[in-house]
Write a protein that holds these residues in place. Structure first.
Motif, PDB file in Angstrom:
ATOM      1  N   ALA A  90       0.850  -1.188   0.000  1.00  0.00           N
ATOM      2  CA  ALA A  90       0.000   0.000   0.000  1.00  0.00           C
ATOM      3  C   ALA A  90       0.879   1.228   0.000  1.00  0.00           C
ATOM      4  N   SER A  91       0.500   2.230  -0.786  1.00  0.00           N
ATOM      5  CA  SER A  91       1.174   3.523  -0.787  1.00  0.00           C
ATOM      6  C   SER A  91       2.673   3.362  -1.070  1.00  0.00           C
ATOM      7  N   ALA A  92       3.530   3.844  -0.183  1.00  0.00           N
ATOM      8  CA  ALA A  92       4.975   3.712  -0.387  1.00  0.00           C
ATOM      9  C   ALA A  92       5.379   2.252  -0.511  1.00  0.00           C
ATOM     10  N   GLY A  93       4.736   1.393   0.260  1.00  0.00           N
ATOM     11  CA  GLY A  93       5.005  -0.030   0.137  1.00  0.00           C
ATOM     12  C   GLY A  93       4.517  -0.585  -1.183  1.00  0.00           C
ATOM     13  N   GLY A  94       3.458  -0.009  -1.720  1.00  0.00           N
ATOM     14  CA  GLY A  94       2.951  -0.457  -3.011  1.00  0.00           C
ATOM     15  C   GLY A  94       3.935  -0.171  -4.139  1.00  0.00           C
ATOM     16  N   ILE A  95       4.529   1.025  -4.137  1.00  0.00           N
ATOM     17  CA  ILE A  95       5.536   1.342  -5.158  1.00  0.00           C
ATOM     18  C   ILE A  95       6.676   0.342  -5.102  1.00  0.00           C
ATOM     19  N   ASN A  96       7.215   0.139  -3.917  1.00  0.00           N
ATOM     20  CA  ASN A  96       8.335  -0.791  -3.765  1.00  0.00           C
ATOM     21  C   ASN A  96       7.929  -2.214  -4.099  1.00  0.00           C
ATOM     22  N   GLY A  97       6.686  -2.565  -3.794  1.00  0.00           N
ATOM     23  CA  GLY A  97       6.210  -3.893  -4.137  1.00  0.00           C
ATOM     24  C   GLY A  97       6.163  -4.121  -5.634  1.00  0.00           C
ATOM     25  N   VAL A  98       5.693  -3.119  -6.386  1.00  0.00           N
ATOM     26  CA  VAL A  98       5.635  -3.249  -7.847  1.00  0.00           C
ATOM     27  C   VAL A  98       7.040  -3.378  -8.433  1.00  0.00           C
ATOM     28  N   LEU A  99       7.970  -2.541  -7.970  1.00  0.00           N
ATOM     29  CA  LEU A  99       9.341  -2.580  -8.491  1.00  0.00           C
ATOM     30  C   LEU A  99      10.013  -3.915  -8.160  1.00  0.00           C
ATOM     31  N   LEU A 100       9.867  -4.374  -6.921  1.00  0.00           N
ATOM     32  CA  LEU A 100      10.465  -5.649  -6.536  1.00  0.00           C
ATOM     33  C   LEU A 100       9.832  -6.797  -7.308  1.00  0.00           C
ATOM     34  N   ALA A 101       8.521  -6.764  -7.478  1.00  0.00           N
ATOM     35  CA  ALA A 101       7.834  -7.847  -8.183  1.00  0.00           C
ATOM     36  C   ALA A 101       8.359  -7.985  -9.602  1.00  0.00           C
ATOM     37  N   ARG A 102       8.559  -6.869 -10.273  1.00  0.00           N
ATOM     38  CA  ARG A 102       9.067  -6.966 -11.649  1.00  0.00           C
ATOM     39  C   ARG A 102      10.476  -7.545 -11.678  1.00  0.00           C
ATOM     40  N   ALA A 103      11.299  -7.159 -10.707  1.00  0.00           N
ATOM     41  CA  ALA A 103      12.658  -7.700 -10.649  1.00  0.00           C
ATOM     42  C   ALA A 103      12.633  -9.207 -10.404  1.00  0.00           C
ATOM     43  N   LEU A 104      11.719  -9.677  -9.570  1.00  0.00           N
ATOM     44  CA  LEU A 104      11.641 -11.104  -9.260  1.00  0.00           C
ATOM     45  C   LEU A 104      11.131 -11.916 -10.448  1.00  0.00           C
ATOM     46  N   VAL A 105      10.063 -11.439 -11.063  1.00  0.00           N
ATOM     47  CA  VAL A 105       9.391 -12.215 -12.103  1.00  0.00           C
ATOM     48  C   VAL A 105      10.160 -12.192 -13.417  1.00  0.00           C
ATOM     49  N   GLU A 106      10.741 -11.041 -13.765  1.00  0.00           N
ATOM     50  CA  GLU A 106      11.354 -10.889 -15.078  1.00  0.00           C
ATOM     51  C   GLU A 106      12.878 -10.825 -15.034  1.00  0.00           C
ATOM     52  N   GLY A 107      13.466 -10.908 -13.838  1.00  0.00           N
ATOM     53  CA  GLY A 107      14.917 -10.905 -13.746  1.00  0.00           C
ATOM     54  C   GLY A 107      15.552  -9.560 -14.022  1.00  0.00           C
ATOM     55  N   HIS A 108      14.811  -8.469 -13.773  1.00  0.00           N
ATOM     56  CA  HIS A 108      15.348  -7.127 -14.024  1.00  0.00           C
ATOM     57  C   HIS A 108      16.231  -6.663 -12.871  1.00  0.00           C
ATOM     58  N   ASP A 109      16.850  -5.519 -13.073  1.00  0.00           N
ATOM     59  CA  ASP A 109      17.916  -5.029 -12.195  1.00  0.00           C
ATOM     60  C   ASP A 109      17.376  -3.976 -11.234  1.00  0.00           C
ATOM     61  N   LEU A 110      17.315  -4.306  -9.953  1.00  0.00           N
ATOM     62  CA  LEU A 110      16.844  -3.356  -8.952  1.00  0.00           C
ATOM     63  C   LEU A 110      17.930  -2.358  -8.565  1.00  0.00           C
ATOM     64  N   ASP A 111      19.199  -2.711  -8.792  1.00  0.00           N
ATOM     65  CA  ASP A 111      20.282  -1.757  -8.533  1.00  0.00           C
ATOM     66  C   ASP A 111      20.196  -0.545  -9.452  1.00  0.00           C
ATOM     67  N   ALA A 112      19.543  -0.715 -10.595  1.00  0.00           N
ATOM     68  CA  ALA A 112      19.531   0.342 -11.608  1.00  0.00           C
ATOM     69  C   ALA A 112      18.620   1.505 -11.244  1.00  0.00           C
ATOM     70  N   ILE A 113      17.839   1.392 -10.166  1.00  0.00           N
ATOM     71  CA  ILE A 113      16.888   2.468  -9.850  1.00  0.00           C
ATOM     72  C   ILE A 113      17.273   3.200  -8.572  1.00  0.00           C
ATOM     73  N   ARG A 114      18.518   3.106  -8.179  1.00  0.00           N
ATOM     74  CA  ARG A 114      18.967   3.867  -7.013  1.00  0.00           C
ATOM     75  C   ARG A 114      18.674   5.362  -7.203  1.00  0.00           C
ATOM     76  N   ALA A 115      18.891   5.857  -8.424  1.00  0.00           N
ATOM     77  CA  ALA A 115      18.692   7.286  -8.700  1.00  0.00           C
ATOM     78  C   ALA A 115      17.227   7.699  -8.588  1.00  0.00           C
ATOM     79  N   LEU A 116      16.312   6.769  -8.847  1.00  0.00           N
ATOM     80  CA  LEU A 116      14.895   7.115  -8.709  1.00  0.00           C
ATOM     81  C   LEU A 116      14.619   7.649  -7.320  1.00  0.00           C
TER      82      LEU A 116
END
Length: 765
Positions: free
Chosen positions: A79-105
């Motif tokens: 939910a809210s701030a947790g929801g944003i982080n949940g969406v970003l983490l979910a994509r990294a888990l499911v599709e193998g994307h890079d979570l290190d790449a969004i430090r600047a966000l």
């Protein structure tokens, strides 16, 4: 070596600018699951190199004696701030994307000056009267207790002043800018280093983010009197699921991900409500399309006349702690090995809105304080007692069922001895004997159950028919309600629906039993899982040699279970089967026959029997082999007792669920030098928006706290004999802390004092 899965269902709370801290926490979840995946991926050598804490996690998992522990995260609710982080983490888990790449966000993008709507900004001297108010707020919210705080003061004063002098009665932050930042983040993740998905093949994944429909949609409720009433429903949950594999292993389209993250964090008053039309503008500016837009909106916003124009505000308004959706997703999770299921909730600031002791506590609250607390704070900060009660009820039911099973064992053993005799001890099982014994014991269980068998048989039959209707409807892409209706009519007209046929002259050759042999996959799964539990019970008191043999048997049983769990996957069905299912309403018999051919349970039984006989004939003492066979052959007795108790849900019925919290209050390894009080918690949790140094501080502590708690989770899942000593555990934590500090120092320039204090503390240890 024994195998086990530590499965995480992540629940991410809201926290406004504490989203930066939560990014640090979720990054460590990602690092741990990546480390686990590397140990099982066949092409691990071709992956990008492991870095910082991931190396430590990998070494920790590799050093566990006698246990191959796999860590996966397959459910996220936020939910809210947790929801944003949940969406970003979910994509990294499911599709193998890079979570290190969004430090600047988070370090650059989560800034009030960046988010501020240009149309909302005021000139330097407009509202000059607000400057004293800014100074008062700053004095109350800041404590200059270190150099970094002093340096940050000027930045906070400047940005807070601009924020408070923005236009009144309009959201100061821009929704378009926010959505654009999210789209940029997803693009950066896709452009970064790639790995395979961090989930086993065909394992389902579910993401839920809560949102609030500002206007609400009318929901009709049926009553006794009056017959129907209409009430507005404002609660919404955006769900993104990924049951597929290969090319289908995708969480969702960019438009779906951006809308979910943007909507769940539309903090009232700070951001304008989110709409799908806003996401259309962002994608159009980037030259991107959204092919699945209509289907996504219809699926997630049912009952709305124009889903694209639904006004969505912060999900934390009505559900800041979304345990409910995560609990609902537990059903149907495949278990190819022993599972330790955890609900892990991320709470960035426990008690953040607790007013605490005050000399004015005896004075009734004033008008504005009461309104603010009742509309904003209290609804967001309700305890999770109800959710914990629900989880405890599941675990309590699991304990009761284990008690029932244990009490039934002597009676079932007597029934087996009476029906089969001592041959279980005198002869090694063969596939022919196993099939004969199984059929005989199923008939004996039905006979001894008496009048109770009618109720059990109807319940089991209904479960199979309902599941078959779902499979046919999904394969044929038609409405489940239509298939369900025609399927029930067909089985009744065909005379299949009466379980009493089992006790009649035809017995095993009756139409009812033949139907179950063709379609009752769930009974077979329950039986194998039951056998695995009996093996676990035998291992508890066995000596080292027998325990090692039983460990081999258990691994083999999970290998037998695997094909059962994937048998009904839609991806297995060929075009002819799908076509027959699509025509199910006109020709249900053909659709059922096609599905029976696709399931091919007779062939699966033959393969399973051969594998089971092979497992039970290798080195097991006769007593242990007899207990295992008795559990397998006598399962029909247990199922008659257990199925009515678990029919309301498909949660694995005998397994308890544990709950773990991750918050600053739970991380004590570095507590002596700070970290408990987050900078973003200031100004009603808006603090990190006004200072990069604050964001750097919270992000770094998020990673450090996340590393400590991820290590704790792994250790807590180990048998007592495999757990490290306190000194060894402290050493593992220090390695992770040092690795994180070394990696993040080049990127975090405003918290030199924090780095110095951390390094001094680690050196002194």
């Amino acid at each position: 070596m024994q195998t086990k899965e530590l499965r995480l269902a992540l629940v991410c709370y809201g926290g406004v600018s504490l989203a930066v801290y939560m990014h640090g926490l979720t990054k460590e979840v990602w690092k741990l699951t990546r480390a686990s995946m590397r140990r099982h991926a066949p092409d691990a050598a071709d992956m990008p190199p492991a870095r910082d804490s991931e190396i430590v996690y990998q070494a920790l998992l590799a050093a566990i004696p006698g246990l191959d522990l796999r860590v996966i995260c397959d459910i996220i609710a936020g939910a809210s701030a947790g929801g944003i982080n949940g969406v970003l983490l979910a994509r990294a888990l499911v599709e193998g994307h890079d979570l290190d790449a969004i430090r600047a966000l988070w370090l650059d993008g989560a800034d009030s000056d960046v988010l501020l709507d240009p149309a909302a900004a005021s000139r330097s001297f407009s509202k000059i009267w607000a400057i004293p108010l800014v100074a008062w707020v700053r004095r109350r919210g800041l404590a200059a207790d270190d150099k970094a705080e002093v340096v940050a003061h000027a930045e906070v004063k400047r940005k807070l002043s601009r924020f408070m002098r923005s236009r009144w009665f309009k959201p100061p932050f821009s929704g378009l800018v926010f959505s654009g930042l999210l789209a940029d983040a997803f693009a950066a993740m896709a452009a970064g280093e790639r790995t395979p998905p961090l989930l086993p093949r065909l394992h389902p994944f579910d993401l839920f983010v809560t949102v609030t429909d500002y206007h609400g949609a009318p929901q009709r409720l049926r009553l006794h009197s009056p017959l129907e009433v209409t009430e507005p429903e404002h609660r919404l949950v955006i769900r993104l699921s990924c049951p597929g594999d290969g090319e289908a292993r995708r969480l969702g389209e960019i438009g779906e991900l951006v809308l979910a993250a943007r909507a769940t964090a539309s903090f009232p008053g700070a951001f304008p409500p989110a709409r799908a039309t806003e996401i259309d503008q962002v994608l159009a500016a980037r030259g991107q399309d959204w092919p699945g837009r209509a289907a996504f909106l219809a699926r997630n916003f049912p009952g709305r006349r124009d889903p694209a124009r639904v006004d969505l505000i912060d999900g934390a308004v009505l559900d800041n702690r979304p345990f409910g959706p995560a609990l609902a997703a537990l059903g149907g999770r495949p278990a190819h090995r022993e599972v330790d299921r955890r609900f892990v909730y991320l709470d960035p600031k426990p008690g953040m809105h607790d007013p605490g002791p005050s000399p004015d506590r005896d004075v009734p609250p004033g008008f504005f304080a009461t309104v603010l607390r009742s509309l904003a704070d209290i609804p967001r900060q309700q305890p999770i007692r109800d959710s914990l009660t629900t989880i405890e009820a599941i675990s309590t039911r699991a304990r009761r069922l284990r008690h029932i099973v244990t009490g039934m064992i002597p009676q079932v053993d007597l029934a087996i001895d009476a029906a089969i005799g001592m041959r279980l001890l005198l002869f090694s099982p063969t596939t022919i004997r196993l099939a004969d014994w199984r059929s005989r014991m199923n008939a004996e269980a039905a006979r001894q159950a008496g009048f109770a068998y009618g109720a059990y048989g109807r319940l089991k039959f209904a479960t199979v028919v309902e599941r078959l209707a779902e499979q046919i409807a999904d394969a044929g892409a038609i409405k489940r309600a239509d298939v369900r209706k025609i399927l029930w009519r067909h089985v009744r007209e065909a005379g299949i629906a009466e379980p009493e046929q089992t006790l009649g002259k035809a017995g095993p050759a009756s139409a009812h039993v033949l139907f179950l042999r063709q379609y009752d996959l769930e009974f077979r799964i329950r039986r194998l899982r039951f056998l695995i539990r009996r093996v676990n019970m035998a291992m508890a008191g066995a000596d080292e040699r027998i325990a090692a043999t039983l460990g081999h048997v258990k691994a083999g049983l999970y290998a037998i279970l695997g094909p059962h769990l994937t048998r009904a996957q839609a991806g297995r069905l060929d075009a002819a089967t799908r076509a027959a299912c699509a025509n199910a309403v006109a020709d249900p018999a053909a659709a059922m026959a096609a599905m029976a051919d696709a399931l091919d349970l007779k062939a699966l039984d033959d393969v399973s029997d051969t594998a089971l006989v092979d497992l039970l004939s290798k080195g097991l003492p006769r007593r242990v082999r007899r207990e295992a066979l008795a559990a397998y052959l006598g399962f029909a007795f247990y199922d008659i007792a257990i199925l009515p108790l678990i029919a309301d849900g498909s949660v694995d019925e005998l397994d308890a669920i544990k709950v773990d919290r991750v918050s600053p209050d739970d991380c004590l390894a570095l507590a002596s030098i700070g970290g408990r009080f987050l900078k973003g918690a200031q100004f009603k949790a808006f603090g990190a928006f006004f200072s990069r140094a604050y964001r750097e501080h919270d992000y770094l502590w998020g990673r450090l706290h996340g590393a400590e708690r991820m290590i704790d989770l792994v250790i807590s899942s180990l048998p007592e004999t495999s757990k490290p000593t306190p000194d060894v555990l402290a050493g593992i934590r220090r390695e992770a802390f040092r690795a994180i500090i070394k990696t993040e120092r080049p990127h975090l320039h405003g918290i030199a004092d924090t780095f110095a204090a951390l390094e001094a503390a680690l050196e002194s240890d």
